[in-house]
Design a protein around this motif. Sequence first.
Motif, short mmCIF file in Angstrom:
data_model
loop_
_atom_site.label_atom_id
_atom_site.label_comp_id
_atom_site.label_asym_id
_atom_site.label_seq_id
_atom_site.Cartn_x
_atom_site.Cartn_y
_atom_site.Cartn_z
N GLY A 188 19.96 51.25 6.21
CA GLY A 188 20.52 52.52 6.64
C GLY A 188 19.98 53.07 7.95
O GLY A 188 20.45 54.10 8.43
N GLY A 189 18.99 52.39 8.51
CA GLY A 189 18.46 52.87 9.78
C GLY A 189 19.44 52.64 10.92
O GLY A 189 20.48 52.01 10.74
N GLY A 190 19.11 53.18 12.09
CA GLY A 190 19.98 53.00 13.25
C GLY A 190 19.64 53.96 14.35
O GLY A 190 18.59 54.61 14.34
N LEU A 191 20.55 54.04 15.31
CA LEU A 191 20.40 54.92 16.46
C LEU A 191 21.32 56.12 16.28
O LEU A 191 22.52 55.96 15.99
CB LEU A 191 20.77 54.16 17.74
N VAL A 192 20.76 57.31 16.45
CA VAL A 192 21.54 58.53 16.28
C VAL A 192 21.09 59.55 17.32
O VAL A 192 19.93 59.53 17.75
CB VAL A 192 21.37 59.08 14.84
N GLN A 193 21.99 60.43 17.71
CA GLN A 193 21.62 61.48 18.65
C GLN A 193 20.89 62.61 17.94
O GLN A 193 21.06 62.81 16.72
CB GLN A 193 22.88 62.04 19.32
#
Length: 119
Positions: free
Chosen positions: A8-13
């Motif tokens: 569920g991790g990732g790149l988000v603003q």
Amino acid sequence: QVQLVESGGGLVQAGGSLRLSCAASGRTFSVGKMGWFRQAPGKEREFVAAISWSGSSTYYADSVKGRFTISRDNAKNTVYLQMNSLKPEDTAVYLCAAQSLVAGTYSYWGQGTQVTVSS
């Protein structure tokens, strides 16, 4: 032994949301409290949140209180971390951990999932 796999991790603003999952397998009957920790580059691992086996008790670091919510589904052997209002300082590798009922310590750890919050 207990195996833990995070996702569920990732790149988000900044200001965005992510939901992390931690799936447990193996001798899951031997664990009680489950927790999330995080480690940023050059920093020590720090506690984020924890939840009792029943889910009736939850614990949070002051830095995430009011923004993160931990929950668990014992039927699915899965723990979740809902992260809202994310900040750049939340950027880290997030690790799931399980507390051994015998040892009373976090004896089992996952490999971690990267969370990156851009400003």
